[in-house]
Every structure is written in C-alpha cells, then in structure tokens.
Design a protein around this motif. Structure first.
Motif, PDB file in Angstrom:
ATOM      1  N   TRP A  27       0.771  -1.074   0.096  1.00  0.00           N
ATOM      2  CA  TRP A  27       0.084  -0.054   0.066  1.00  0.00           C
ATOM      3  C   TRP A  27       0.874   1.074   0.004  1.00  0.00           C
ATOM      4  CZ3 TRP A  27      -1.194   3.987   3.415  1.00  0.00           C
ATOM      5  CH2 TRP A  27      -2.027   4.828   3.261  1.00  0.00           C
ATOM      6  N   ILE A  28       0.546   2.252  -0.947  1.00  0.00           N
ATOM      7  CA  ILE A  28       1.298   3.468  -0.911  1.00  0.00           C
ATOM      8  C   ILE A  28       0.562   4.505  -0.654  1.00  0.00           C
ATOM      9  CG2 ILE A  28       3.129   2.526  -2.438  1.00  0.00           C
ATOM     10  CD1 ILE A  28       1.698   3.947  -4.693  1.00  0.00           C
ATOM     11  N   GLY A  29      -0.726   4.447  -0.624  1.00  0.00           N
ATOM     12  CA  GLY A  29      -1.589   5.651  -0.383  1.00  0.00           C
ATOM     13  C   GLY A  29      -2.929   5.832  -0.982  1.00  0.00           C
ATOM     14  N   ALA A  30      -3.894   6.833  -0.505  1.00  0.00           N
ATOM     15  CA  ALA A  30      -5.087   6.931  -0.917  1.00  0.00           C
ATOM     16  C   ALA A  30      -5.119   8.234  -1.941  1.00  0.00           C
ATOM     17  CB  ALA A  30      -6.094   6.958  -0.046  1.00  0.00           C
ATOM     18  N   ASP A  31      -5.930   8.169  -2.922  1.00  0.00           N
ATOM     19  CA  ASP A  31      -6.208   9.317  -3.586  1.00  0.00           C
ATOM     20  C   ASP A  31      -7.485  10.116  -3.095  1.00  0.00           C
ATOM     21  OD1 ASP A  31      -8.459   8.159  -4.868  1.00  0.00           O
ATOM     22  OD2 ASP A  31      -7.387   7.488  -6.525  1.00  0.00           O
ATOM     23  N   SER A  33     -10.265  10.614  -4.167  1.00  0.00           N
ATOM     24  CA  SER A  33     -11.543   9.963  -4.451  1.00  0.00           C
ATOM     25  C   SER A  33     -11.722   8.782  -3.847  1.00  0.00           C
ATOM     26  CB  SER A  33     -11.948   9.842  -5.927  1.00  0.00           C
ATOM     27  OG  SER A  33     -10.962   9.022  -6.574  1.00  0.00           O
ATOM     28  N   GLY A  34     -10.856   8.544  -2.749  1.00  0.00           N
ATOM     29  CA  GLY A  34     -11.051   7.431  -2.082  1.00  0.00           C
ATOM     30  C   GLY A  34     -10.211   5.963  -2.473  1.00  0.00           C
ATOM     31  N   GLY A  35      -9.669   6.236  -3.783  1.00  0.00           N
ATOM     32  CA  GLY A  35      -9.187   5.128  -4.277  1.00  0.00           C
ATOM     33  C   GLY A  35      -7.622   4.585  -3.258  1.00  0.00           C
ATOM     34  N   GLN A  36      -7.737   3.246  -3.332  1.00  0.00           N
ATOM     35  CA  GLN A  36      -6.470   2.744  -2.670  1.00  0.00           C
ATOM     36  C   GLN A  36      -5.313   2.369  -3.528  1.00  0.00           C
ATOM     37  OE1 GLN A  36      -6.384   3.150   1.149  1.00  0.00           O
ATOM     38  NE2 GLN A  36      -8.139   4.167   0.711  1.00  0.00           N
ATOM     39  N   TRP A  37      -4.261   2.749  -3.445  1.00  0.00           N
ATOM     40  CA  TRP A  37      -2.949   2.672  -4.181  1.00  0.00           C
ATOM     41  C   TRP A  37      -2.172   1.655  -3.919  1.00  0.00           C
ATOM     42  CZ3 TRP A  37      -1.717   5.787  -8.965  1.00  0.00           C
ATOM     43  CH2 TRP A  37      -2.871   6.544  -9.267  1.00  0.00           C
ATOM     44  N   TYR A  38      -1.596   0.727  -4.625  1.00  0.00           N
ATOM     45  CA  TYR A  38      -0.698  -0.220  -4.287  1.00  0.00           C
ATOM     46  C   TYR A  38       0.272  -0.469  -5.341  1.00  0.00           C
ATOM     47  CZ  TYR A  38      -4.268  -1.706  -1.042  1.00  0.00           C
ATOM     48  OH  TYR A  38      -5.384  -1.655  -0.197  1.00  0.00           O
ATOM     49  N   ILE A  39       1.752  -1.015  -4.791  1.00  0.00           N
ATOM     50  CA  ILE A  39       2.718  -1.270  -6.074  1.00  0.00           C
ATOM     51  C   ILE A  39       2.783  -2.860  -5.759  1.00  0.00           C
ATOM     52  CG2 ILE A  39       5.033  -1.160  -6.455  1.00  0.00           C
ATOM     53  CD1 ILE A  39       4.955   1.904  -5.959  1.00  0.00           C
ATOM     54  N   ASP A  40       3.052  -3.706  -6.929  1.00  0.00           N
ATOM     55  CA  ASP A  40       3.221  -5.125  -6.795  1.00  0.00           C
ATOM     56  C   ASP A  40       5.054  -5.049  -6.569  1.00  0.00           C
ATOM     57  OD1 ASP A  40       3.781  -7.601  -6.793  1.00  0.00           O
ATOM     58  OD2 ASP A  40       3.395  -8.032  -8.724  1.00  0.00           O
ATOM     59  N   GLY A 113       1.490   9.930  -8.797  1.00  0.00           N
ATOM     60  CA  GLY A 113       2.740   9.553  -9.555  1.00  0.00           C
ATOM     61  C   GLY A 113       4.075   9.598  -8.742  1.00  0.00           C
ATOM     62  N   GLU A 114       3.959  10.852  -7.801  1.00  0.00           N
ATOM     63  CA  GLU A 114       5.345  11.089  -7.291  1.00  0.00           C
ATOM     64  C   GLU A 114       5.375  10.394  -6.176  1.00  0.00           C
ATOM     65  OE1 GLU A 114       7.489  15.175  -5.863  1.00  0.00           O
ATOM     66  OE2 GLU A 114       5.632  14.872  -4.787  1.00  0.00           O
ATOM     67  N   VAL A 115       4.483   9.683  -5.375  1.00  0.00           N
ATOM     68  CA  VAL A 115       4.155   8.705  -4.399  1.00  0.00           C
ATOM     69  C   VAL A 115       5.010   7.374  -4.879  1.00  0.00           C
ATOM     70  CG1 VAL A 115       2.955   7.422  -2.732  1.00  0.00           C
ATOM     71  CG2 VAL A 115       2.379   9.453  -3.309  1.00  0.00           C
ATOM     72  N   ILE A 116       4.407   7.113  -6.283  1.00  0.00           N
ATOM     73  CA  ILE A 116       5.096   5.779  -6.869  1.00  0.00           C
ATOM     74  C   ILE A 116       6.572   6.033  -7.094  1.00  0.00           C
ATOM     75  CG2 ILE A 116       4.954   4.455  -9.137  1.00  0.00           C
ATOM     76  CD1 ILE A 116       1.848   5.148  -9.192  1.00  0.00           C
ATOM     77  N   TYR A 117       6.809   7.039  -7.768  1.00  0.00           N
ATOM     78  CA  TYR A 117       8.305   7.710  -8.017  1.00  0.00           C
ATOM     79  C   TYR A 117       9.286   7.308  -6.746  1.00  0.00           C
ATOM     80  CZ  TYR A 117      12.674  10.050  -9.081  1.00  0.00           C
ATOM     81  OH  TYR A 117      13.986  10.204  -9.057  1.00  0.00           O
ATOM     82  N   ASN A 118       8.636   7.835  -5.675  1.00  0.00           N
ATOM     83  CA  ASN A 118       9.318   8.044  -4.377  1.00  0.00           C
ATOM     84  C   ASN A 118       9.388   6.512  -3.869  1.00  0.00           C
ATOM     85  OD1 ASN A 118       9.970  10.628  -4.203  1.00  0.00           O
ATOM     86  ND2 ASN A 118       8.216  11.152  -3.101  1.00  0.00           N
ATOM     87  N   SER A 119       8.269   5.607  -3.924  1.00  0.00           N
ATOM     88  CA  SER A 119       8.191   4.257  -3.579  1.00  0.00           C
ATOM     89  C   SER A 119       9.431   3.502  -4.458  1.00  0.00           C
ATOM     90  CB  SER A 119       7.065   3.724  -3.736  1.00  0.00           C
ATOM     91  OG  SER A 119       6.081   4.277  -2.944  1.00  0.00           O
TER      92      SER A 119
END
Length: 121
Positions: A27-31, A33-40, A113-119
């Motif tokens: 899990w990397i965060g929520a947007d 609109s309530g969407g939960q974001w994850y990276i594999d 996108g920046e959260v993904i980059y930082n992850s």
C-alpha cells in the motif's frame, strides 16, 4: 523407464509456463476520491535508470485497475498497459501502448505519481 522420462519431460515443460510468483501488493496511499493505491513489489524491476512497476487502484465500489508503467530515475513516467476489473474480479477493459507510441511525461509534484516514484527510487 521410458514412461518416467516422458512424465518428467512433460512436468519440466509445464513448469516453465506456470507462473509461481504471486503478487506482493504494498500500500502506498489513497487518492482524493478514496481509491487505495498499491505497488506490486514482486514484479517491480530496475535496470539502467528505468524501473517498471505494476500499480493497483482499488475503488470503493469493489472495482479495480491494474496498470504498468515505466519510471525513469530522472522523474519521467510512461504508461505501458492497463486492465480494469469489475467487483467480481472479471476483466472489463484493457489497453496496451504500442512501444513506438510510448510517451514520457514528467512526474507531477504532490501527486500519486510522485508517491510511486518515491516508492521506486
């Protein structure tokens, strides 16, 4: 003996085509609109300043989107492909970018996108 060799050959052949790694969603965060974001973490890889990663966005209605993108060390992103699933985990839409049509955009500050980059980096 011959049957054993044939069975072993079939087993080894099948093993090459069966994926054995399951996704490992982090899990990397929520947007907004309530969407939960994850990276594999299982499928992410880096090479020569370019990372390729799968991202999942789970929506509140049970639907979700999987997408793959390239992220460069110098803060550029390129969308590669996506699949949208309904709440029953059935694919309802998919899209793949042709390699020669791939377009890089800058990573937007204070975005997912920046959260993904930082992850990744």
């Amino acid at each position: 003996m011959k049957k054993t060799m044939v069975a072993l050959a079939i087993l080894l052949t099948c093993m090459g085509f069966i994926p054995i790694d399951a996704a490992n969603w982090y899990w990397i965060g929520a947007d907004s609109s309530g969407g939960q974001w994850y990276i594999d973490n299982q499928s992410a890889y880096k090479s020569n300043g370019v990372a390729v990663v799968w991202v999942k966005i789970e929506k509140e209605d049970g639907t979700y989107i999987l997408f793959q993108e390239e992220i460069t060390r110098d803060r550029k992103r390129a969308f590669l492909q996506s699949v949208t699933y309904n709440a029953n985990h059935e694919p309802v839409d998919s899209y793949t970018v042709d390699p020669w049509m791939k377009q890089y955009d800058a990573v937007t500050p204070d975005s997912m996108g920046e959260v993904i980059y930082n992850s990744v980096w």
